[in-house]
Design a protein around this motif. Structure first.
Motif, PDB file in Angstrom:
ATOM      1  N   ALA A  76     -14.951 -28.148  88.075  1.00  0.00           N
ATOM      2  CA  ALA A  76     -14.102 -28.398  89.252  1.00  0.00           C
ATOM      3  C   ALA A  76     -14.176 -27.174  90.152  1.00  0.00           C
ATOM      4  CB  ALA A  76     -12.656 -28.665  88.824  1.00  0.00           C
ATOM      5  N   LYS A  78     -12.987 -26.219  92.887  1.00  0.00           N
ATOM      6  CA  LYS A  78     -11.891 -25.595  93.622  1.00  0.00           C
ATOM      7  C   LYS A  78     -11.414 -24.321  92.928  1.00  0.00           C
ATOM      8  CE  LYS A  78      -7.404 -27.568  92.309  1.00  0.00           C
ATOM      9  NZ  LYS A  78      -7.636 -28.456  91.169  1.00  0.00           N
ATOM     10  N   ALA A  79     -11.690 -24.194  91.630  1.00  0.00           N
ATOM     11  CA  ALA A  79     -11.341 -22.960  90.916  1.00  0.00           C
ATOM     12  C   ALA A  79     -12.127 -21.773  91.454  1.00  0.00           C
ATOM     13  CB  ALA A  79     -11.596 -23.116  89.423  1.00  0.00           C
ATOM     14  N   THR A 120     -12.455 -35.822  94.631  1.00  0.00           N
ATOM     15  CA  THR A 120     -11.072 -36.111  94.269  1.00  0.00           C
ATOM     16  C   THR A 120     -10.133 -35.482  95.281  1.00  0.00           C
ATOM     17  OG1 THR A 120     -11.728 -36.098  91.964  1.00  0.00           O
ATOM     18  CG2 THR A 120      -9.410 -35.831  92.358  1.00  0.00           C
ATOM     19  N   MET A 180       0.250 -32.325  87.012  1.00  0.00           N
ATOM     20  CA  MET A 180      -0.487 -33.053  88.046  1.00  0.00           C
ATOM     21  C   MET A 180      -0.375 -34.552  87.846  1.00  0.00           C
ATOM     22  SD  MET A 180      -2.065 -30.433  89.593  1.00  0.00           S
ATOM     23  CE  MET A 180      -3.592 -31.007  90.313  1.00  0.00           C
ATOM     24  N   HIS A 212     -10.013 -42.082  86.276  1.00  0.00           N
ATOM     25  CA  HIS A 212      -9.853 -40.635  86.199  1.00  0.00           C
ATOM     26  C   HIS A 212      -8.374 -40.371  85.956  1.00  0.00           C
ATOM     27  CE1 HIS A 212      -8.983 -36.751  88.288  1.00  0.00           C
ATOM     28  NE2 HIS A 212     -10.061 -36.375  87.657  1.00  0.00           N
ATOM     29  N   PHE A 214      -5.885 -37.125  85.254  1.00  0.00           N
ATOM     30  CA  PHE A 214      -5.758 -35.665  85.145  1.00  0.00           C
ATOM     31  C   PHE A 214      -4.274 -35.361  85.073  1.00  0.00           C
ATOM     32  CE2 PHE A 214      -5.391 -31.452  87.212  1.00  0.00           C
ATOM     33  CZ  PHE A 214      -6.250 -30.729  86.411  1.00  0.00           C
ATOM     34  N   SER A 217      -2.672 -28.741  84.155  1.00  0.00           N
ATOM     35  CA  SER A 217      -3.589 -27.612  84.271  1.00  0.00           C
ATOM     36  C   SER A 217      -3.038 -26.422  83.494  1.00  0.00           C
ATOM     37  CB  SER A 217      -3.693 -27.284  85.766  1.00  0.00           C
ATOM     38  OG  SER A 217      -4.540 -26.209  85.994  1.00  0.00           O
ATOM     39  N   ARG A 298     -10.751 -23.594  85.607  1.00  0.00           N
ATOM     40  CA  ARG A 298     -10.292 -22.327  85.056  1.00  0.00           C
ATOM     41  C   ARG A 298     -10.982 -21.920  83.756  1.00  0.00           C
ATOM     42  NH1 ARG A 298      -5.104 -20.996  86.387  1.00  0.00           N
ATOM     43  NH2 ARG A 298      -4.709 -23.197  86.802  1.00  0.00           N
ATOM     44  N   TYR A 400      -9.189 -19.395  90.956  1.00  0.00           N
ATOM     45  CA  TYR A 400      -8.032 -19.343  91.860  1.00  0.00           C
ATOM     46  C   TYR A 400      -7.743 -17.921  92.328  1.00  0.00           C
ATOM     47  CZ  TYR A 400      -7.877 -23.903  89.775  1.00  0.00           C
ATOM     48  OH  TYR A 400      -8.238 -25.141  89.338  1.00  0.00           O
TER      49      TYR A 400
HETATM   50  C1  LIG Z   1      -7.632 -28.486  89.900  1.00  0.00           C
HETATM   51  C2  LIG Z   1      -8.224 -29.626  89.233  1.00  0.00           C
HETATM   52  C3  LIG Z   1      -9.048 -29.437  88.122  1.00  0.00           C
HETATM   53  C4  LIG Z   1      -9.320 -28.092  87.522  1.00  0.00           C
HETATM   54  O1  LIG Z   1      -8.196 -27.575  86.871  1.00  0.00           O
HETATM   55  P1  LIG Z   1      -8.348 -26.257  86.013  1.00  0.00           P
HETATM   56  O2  LIG Z   1      -6.979 -25.903  85.584  1.00  0.00           O
HETATM   57  O3  LIG Z   1      -8.947 -25.217  86.898  1.00  0.00           O
HETATM   58  O4  LIG Z   1      -9.245 -26.555  84.872  1.00  0.00           O
HETATM   59  C5  LIG Z   1      -9.616 -30.543  87.560  1.00  0.00           C
HETATM   60  N1  LIG Z   1      -9.396 -31.780  88.059  1.00  0.00           N
HETATM   61  C6  LIG Z   1      -8.592 -31.992  89.115  1.00  0.00           C
HETATM   62  C7  LIG Z   1      -8.386 -33.364  89.602  1.00  0.00           C
HETATM   63  C8  LIG Z   1      -7.985 -30.934  89.737  1.00  0.00           C
HETATM   64  O5  LIG Z   1      -7.186 -31.161  90.779  1.00  0.00           O
END
Ligand SMILES: *Cc1c(COP(=O)(O)O)cnc(C)c1O
Length: 420
Positions: A76, A78-79, A120, A180, A212, A214, A217, A298, A400
């Protein structure tokens, strides 16, 4: 190995950092290079982030070794979307998860195949959805509203959009830093209305691939992760049965945490892996062909990264020592405690050029140059006695970090980033 000794027997300490060494001069080594040498490469320009590729590779190898081999591993981004990092990680994982059009472009430009990218995130714009369909990436639908523009883009480009549906589950990941899923959330589509949505999707010109889920985190508790995974499979299997659909893919999320704070113990990855191995036998009865995906940010990247800044000033104020650095929350909001921490705790911090056994320590506050009392890197920490020009190093900074920081605040220079 960097170890953090107790300064008093009743205070919790940071978990040891297994990946980092110190040279004979007492300088921290990152990817075999001393922190001072890395800074010199930039013309002594600090602050910077350095990410150690060997650590990234080791973390992915540890995941592969612990998890059943049939689990597909996604990163992912965004990390940490730094292009060199994405390019390095892409060949070692089975897919990339992105959360914006820019991240999608970063993934495509740095080696990810569009069909192995999933997009996503709530609030995807029509333009982003159009771009995703045109690029051939898998869109993880978070709202019924996204379906019409996806279908329209499919017609425009004469292609069948590839979609998955993100479910807001009716449970959450306990003990996670950020929840989340579960309850009322802006993420995903509530599990209760999934059957209705699936009926609509069946009539549309799209390829539905799967679900999906999730749920959270940064969780260090293996039992909580196991519990969430069990519930994830149960929910996905029930919804698929009810709607008479076949899942080509099921993304079970991730949520694996890393130890940041004193007293945190690393996640027992082997427990998660052993449970999943057993669980997969059972899951295969209901989902014989489904590709099971875990997505992690992460856990893959956090431990590889350090943030390095330098001491600009040493001040005393009413009995307290302040080390004022050229780095702070504008580069590292997470370490300042302002990115999802309820009670501020210190990340592991050292003086990167004074790692000599037995050196005198002092109790200090390490702060940044911003005009706000929130700009803290270390609050009342025992560190080797530091002087102006010394290197302050914040560990566990690969995820992050810069990407989650308000880099424009006070208009200081942006930190550099380097993969070593
Ligand atoms: C942020 C996010 C992740 C990654 O989360 P980590 O804690 O960095 O592993 C994975 N999937 C989704 C949908 C996210 O929003």
């Amino acid at each position: 190995m960097i170890e953090f000794g107790p300064v008093s027997s009743n205070l919790p300490v940071h978990a040891p950092l297994p990946y980092f060494q110190v040279n004979a001069d007492g300088h921290l080594l990152i990817g075999g290079q001393s922190v001072v040498d890395i800074a010199r490469r930039f013309g002594d320009d600090t602050p910077f982030y350095a990410y150690d590729r060997q650590v990234i590779q080791d973390r992915i190898a540890a995941l592969r070794a612990a998890l059943p081999s049939e689990i597909h591993l996604h990163y992912a981004i965004k990390a940490n979307p730094m292009p060199d990092v994405v390019r390095f990680v892409a060949p070692f994982v089975d897919g990339i998860d992105v959360a914006s059009a820019k991240e999608m472009v970063t993934a495509i430009e740095n080696g990810a195949e569009p069909q192995h990218i999933s997009f996503t995130g709530p609030g995807k714009t029509d333009a982003e959805l159009d771009h995703a369909v045109r690029s051939g990436v898998v869109i993880n639908v978070e709202s019924e509203r996204e379906l019409a523009p996806i279908v329209a883009a499919g017609q425009k480009y004469k292609t069948r959009p590839q979609i998955t549906v993100r479910i807001n589950p009716d449970f959450e990941l306990k003990g996670s830093g950020m929840r989340m899923g579960g309850g009322a959330k802006q993420f995903g589509i509530d599990a209760e209305i999934i059957p209705d949505i699936l009926q609509k999707i069946k009539t549309m010109e799209v390829d539905f691939l799967g679900f999906h889920i999730f749920s959270g985190s940064n969780c260090l508790n293996a039992a909580a992760i196991i519990d969430a995974q069990d519930k994830t499979f149960e929910l996905a299997i029930r919804l698929a049965k009810e709607s008479g659909i076949t899942l080509k893919t099921l993304n079970i999320g991730g949520g694996l945490g890393v130890p940041y704070f004193p007293g945190d113990t690393p996640l027992d990855l082997s427990k998660v892996g052993e449970h999943l191995t057993r669980k997969m036998v059972e899951v295969r009865r209901d989902l014989p062909e489904t590709e099971i995906i875990m997505e992690l940010g992460r856990y893959i990247i956090a431990e590889s990264g350090v943030y390095v800044c330098r001491v600009i000033d040493r001040k005393f104020s009413r009995g307290h020592i302040f080390l004022i650095t050229n780095g702070g929350l504008h580069h590292h909001l997470s370490a300042s405690g302002n990115f999802g921490q309820l009670i501020r705790k210190n990340f592991p911090v050292i003086i990167g050029n004074r790692m000599i056994e037995g050196r005198e320590t002092e109790l200090v506050n390490v702060v940044g140059p911003l005009c706000t009392p929130l700009d803290i890197l270390a609050d009342k920490m025992h560190l080797p006695k530091a002087e102006i020009g010394d290197y302050v190093v914040v560990f566990q900074s690969g995820a992050y970090g810069l990407t989650a920081s308000p880099i424009h605040f006070l208009s200081h220079p942006v930190a550099r980033e380097v993969l070593v």
